[in-house]
Design a protein around this motif. Sequence first.
Motif, PDB file in Angstrom:
ATOM      1  N   SER A   1       0.857  -1.182   0.000  1.00  0.00           N
ATOM      2  CA  SER A   1       0.000   0.000   0.000  1.00  0.00           C
ATOM      3  C   SER A   1       0.892   1.230   0.000  1.00  0.00           C
ATOM      4  O   SER A   1       2.022   1.196   0.503  1.00  0.00           O
ATOM      5  CB  SER A   1      -0.937   0.008   1.209  1.00  0.00           C
ATOM      6  OG  SER A   1      -0.201   0.044   2.417  1.00  0.00           O
ATOM      7  N   ALA A   2       0.377   2.312  -0.578  1.00  0.00           N
ATOM      8  CA  ALA A   2       1.164   3.543  -0.642  1.00  0.00           C
ATOM      9  C   ALA A   2       0.227   4.739  -0.686  1.00  0.00           C
ATOM     10  O   ALA A   2      -0.879   4.661  -1.227  1.00  0.00           O
ATOM     11  CB  ALA A   2       2.068   3.539  -1.863  1.00  0.00           C
ATOM     12  N   SER A   3       0.680   5.834  -0.110  1.00  0.00           N
ATOM     13  CA  SER A   3      -0.059   7.092  -0.126  1.00  0.00           C
ATOM     14  C   SER A   3       0.760   8.153  -0.855  1.00  0.00           C
ATOM     15  O   SER A   3       1.950   7.970  -1.115  1.00  0.00           O
ATOM     16  CB  SER A   3      -0.350   7.561   1.303  1.00  0.00           C
ATOM     17  OG  SER A   3      -1.098   6.599   2.017  1.00  0.00           O
ATOM     18  N   GLY A   4       0.110   9.250  -1.186  1.00  0.00           N
ATOM     19  CA  GLY A   4       0.821  10.351  -1.821  1.00  0.00           C
ATOM     20  C   GLY A   4       0.997  10.202  -3.316  1.00  0.00           C
ATOM     21  O   GLY A   4       1.859  10.863  -3.919  1.00  0.00           O
ATOM     22  N   ILE A   5       0.186   9.357  -3.944  1.00  0.00           N
ATOM     23  CA  ILE A   5       0.263   9.174  -5.393  1.00  0.00           C
ATOM     24  C   ILE A   5      -0.424  10.352  -6.079  1.00  0.00           C
ATOM     25  O   ILE A   5      -1.458  10.841  -5.631  1.00  0.00           O
ATOM     26  CB  ILE A   5      -0.414   7.854  -5.799  1.00  0.00           C
ATOM     27  CG1 ILE A   5       0.256   6.660  -5.102  1.00  0.00           C
ATOM     28  CG2 ILE A   5      -0.391   7.674  -7.318  1.00  0.00           C
ATOM     29  CD1 ILE A   5       1.724   6.510  -5.397  1.00  0.00           C
ATOM     30  N   ASP A   6       0.156  10.805  -7.186  1.00  0.00           N
ATOM     31  CA  ASP A   6      -0.497  11.820  -8.002  1.00  0.00           C
ATOM     32  C   ASP A   6      -0.251  11.483  -9.468  1.00  0.00           C
ATOM     33  O   ASP A   6       0.263  10.414  -9.788  1.00  0.00           O
ATOM     34  CB  ASP A   6      -0.009  13.227  -7.649  1.00  0.00           C
ATOM     35  CG  ASP A   6       1.497  13.394  -7.823  1.00  0.00           C
ATOM     36  OD1 ASP A   6       2.102  12.626  -8.611  1.00  0.00           O
ATOM     37  OD2 ASP A   6       2.079  14.287  -7.180  1.00  0.00           O
ATOM     38  N   ALA A   7      -0.629  12.395 -10.341  1.00  0.00           N
ATOM     39  CA  ALA A   7      -0.531  12.125 -11.776  1.00  0.00           C
ATOM     40  C   ALA A   7       0.744  12.680 -12.394  1.00  0.00           C
ATOM     41  O   ALA A   7       0.776  13.010 -13.586  1.00  0.00           O
ATOM     42  CB  ALA A   7      -1.754  12.694 -12.492  1.00  0.00           C
ATOM     43  N   SER A   8       1.797  12.784 -11.601  1.00  0.00           N
ATOM     44  CA  SER A   8       3.095  13.202 -12.144  1.00  0.00           C
ATOM     45  C   SER A   8       3.519  12.248 -13.256  1.00  0.00           C
ATOM     46  O   SER A   8       3.176  11.056 -13.217  1.00  0.00           O
ATOM     47  CB  SER A   8       4.158  13.200 -11.047  1.00  0.00           C
ATOM     48  OG  SER A   8       3.803  14.062  -9.987  1.00  0.00           O
ATOM     49  N   PRO A   9       4.261  12.731 -14.237  1.00  0.00           N
ATOM     50  CA  PRO A   9       4.699  11.853 -15.328  1.00  0.00           C
ATOM     51  C   PRO A   9       5.412  10.611 -14.803  1.00  0.00           C
ATOM     52  O   PRO A   9       6.136  10.666 -13.806  1.00  0.00           O
ATOM     53  CB  PRO A   9       5.657  12.746 -16.128  1.00  0.00           C
ATOM     54  CG  PRO A   9       5.190  14.139 -15.849  1.00  0.00           C
ATOM     55  CD  PRO A   9       4.723  14.122 -14.421  1.00  0.00           C
ATOM     56  N   ALA A  10       5.194   9.505 -15.475  1.00  0.00           N
ATOM     57  CA  ALA A  10       5.765   8.227 -15.041  1.00  0.00           C
ATOM     58  C   ALA A  10       7.280   8.220 -15.184  1.00  0.00           C
ATOM     59  O   ALA A  10       7.843   8.953 -16.008  1.00  0.00           O
ATOM     60  CB  ALA A  10       5.161   7.089 -15.856  1.00  0.00           C
TER      61      ALA A  10
ATOM     62  N   HIS B   1      10.038   7.896  -7.212  1.00  0.00           N
ATOM     63  CA  HIS B   1       9.317   8.805  -8.088  1.00  0.00           C
ATOM     64  C   HIS B   1       8.268   9.640  -7.360  1.00  0.00           C
ATOM     65  O   HIS B   1       8.089  10.819  -7.663  1.00  0.00           O
ATOM     66  CB  HIS B   1       8.647   8.015  -9.216  1.00  0.00           C
ATOM     67  CG  HIS B   1       8.056   8.877 -10.283  1.00  0.00           C
ATOM     68  ND1 HIS B   1       8.838   9.610 -11.158  1.00  0.00           N
ATOM     69  CD2 HIS B   1       6.779   9.162 -10.614  1.00  0.00           C
ATOM     70  CE1 HIS B   1       8.062  10.291 -11.977  1.00  0.00           C
ATOM     71  NE2 HIS B   1       6.801  10.045 -11.676  1.00  0.00           N
ATOM     72  N   TRP B   2       7.568   9.020  -6.407  1.00  0.00           N
ATOM     73  CA  TRP B   2       6.507   9.738  -5.707  1.00  0.00           C
ATOM     74  C   TRP B   2       6.895  10.109  -4.271  1.00  0.00           C
ATOM     75  O   TRP B   2       6.120  10.740  -3.569  1.00  0.00           O
ATOM     76  CB  TRP B   2       5.223   8.918  -5.703  1.00  0.00           C
ATOM     77  CG  TRP B   2       4.451   9.026  -6.995  1.00  0.00           C
ATOM     78  CD1 TRP B   2       3.609  10.036  -7.360  1.00  0.00           C
ATOM     79  CD2 TRP B   2       4.462   8.100  -8.089  1.00  0.00           C
ATOM     80  NE1 TRP B   2       3.085   9.794  -8.612  1.00  0.00           N
ATOM     81  CE2 TRP B   2       3.590   8.605  -9.081  1.00  0.00           C
ATOM     82  CE3 TRP B   2       5.116   6.885  -8.315  1.00  0.00           C
ATOM     83  CZ2 TRP B   2       3.368   7.948 -10.285  1.00  0.00           C
ATOM     84  CZ3 TRP B   2       4.891   6.233  -9.521  1.00  0.00           C
ATOM     85  CH2 TRP B   2       4.031   6.763 -10.493  1.00  0.00           C
ATOM     86  N   GLY B   3       8.064   9.664  -3.829  1.00  0.00           N
ATOM     87  CA  GLY B   3       8.502  10.002  -2.485  1.00  0.00           C
ATOM     88  C   GLY B   3       7.687   9.337  -1.396  1.00  0.00           C
ATOM     89  O   GLY B   3       7.626   9.821  -0.266  1.00  0.00           O
ATOM     90  N   THR B   4       7.062   8.207  -1.723  1.00  0.00           N
ATOM     91  CA  THR B   4       6.226   7.496  -0.758  1.00  0.00           C
ATOM     92  C   THR B   4       7.063   6.511   0.049  1.00  0.00           C
ATOM     93  O   THR B   4       8.212   6.224  -0.289  1.00  0.00           O
ATOM     94  CB  THR B   4       5.107   6.727  -1.471  1.00  0.00           C
ATOM     95  OG1 THR B   4       5.707   5.686  -2.280  1.00  0.00           O
ATOM     96  CG2 THR B   4       4.293   7.637  -2.369  1.00  0.00           C
ATOM     97  N   SER B   5       6.466   5.990   1.100  1.00  0.00           N
ATOM     98  CA  SER B   5       7.097   4.936   1.904  1.00  0.00           C
ATOM     99  C   SER B   5       6.185   3.711   1.857  1.00  0.00           C
ATOM    100  O   SER B   5       5.387   3.484   2.769  1.00  0.00           O
ATOM    101  CB  SER B   5       7.299   5.405   3.346  1.00  0.00           C
ATOM    102  OG  SER B   5       8.137   6.538   3.386  1.00  0.00           O
TER     103      SER B   5
END
Length: 230
Positions: free
Chosen positions: A22-31, A209-213
């Motif tokens: 599971s991960a939080s902080g996802i957005d639509a930044s380029p892949a 890429h998204w800086g998630t943990s």
Amino acid sequence: MYFQHSPRLWSEHPGLVAGVLSASGIDASPAPDLSPYFATAKERLGSSSESDLPEIQAWRRAFASMGLKPTQYRCASEALLRRFRKESTLPRLHPLVDLCNAISLAFAVPVAALDLSKITGDLEVRHATGDESYLTFGGDIEHPAPDEVIFADGAGRSHARRWTNRQSGLSVVRDTTTDVLIVAEGLHDTAAEDVPRLIETVAKELAAHWGTSPEPAILSHASPRFTVHS
């Protein structure tokens, strides 16, 4: 909430290896750069068809054991590989979905990405009772047949049909998605080594890429439950 496979499913498919995070902080930044995953898939397909890959053969056997024609209903990774072999690319949908699809191509293992905000209660991969509802990508409501393997939530909604065949339009990752659950499932002989590597790959890409943990886990018959912490 928690995610798990039912005891019956583990019993019927003892070779199953399931990776989840599971991960939080996802957005639509380029892949991130997907070309290394495409290159791996192209190399594997260079000497054979996707149907010859051991990962795909294992899913075909599983589908046949469930009474499904493997050439009519394909697991998600086979469908992606088939399209990639014909077109040498995949359509861009959402950066996270594009990443998961590319990794699925490279490993030939189905990878599901679900929007956690669209899931009610707990999520279990189990046999349908026939009362569940499923939202297609076209907006239609279907009802999986009794005993079909589905991803069912606490509200009786199916977030995937025929196990790894097709996800629901309800919990598809969109531009508004922030919290996700990612599931990878393998049945082939080396799944115990491949699925953990796949989940580690996804986790590293999400962190970079998204800086998630991300919180990853490998599930088993003895330890089948993954708890999603809010």
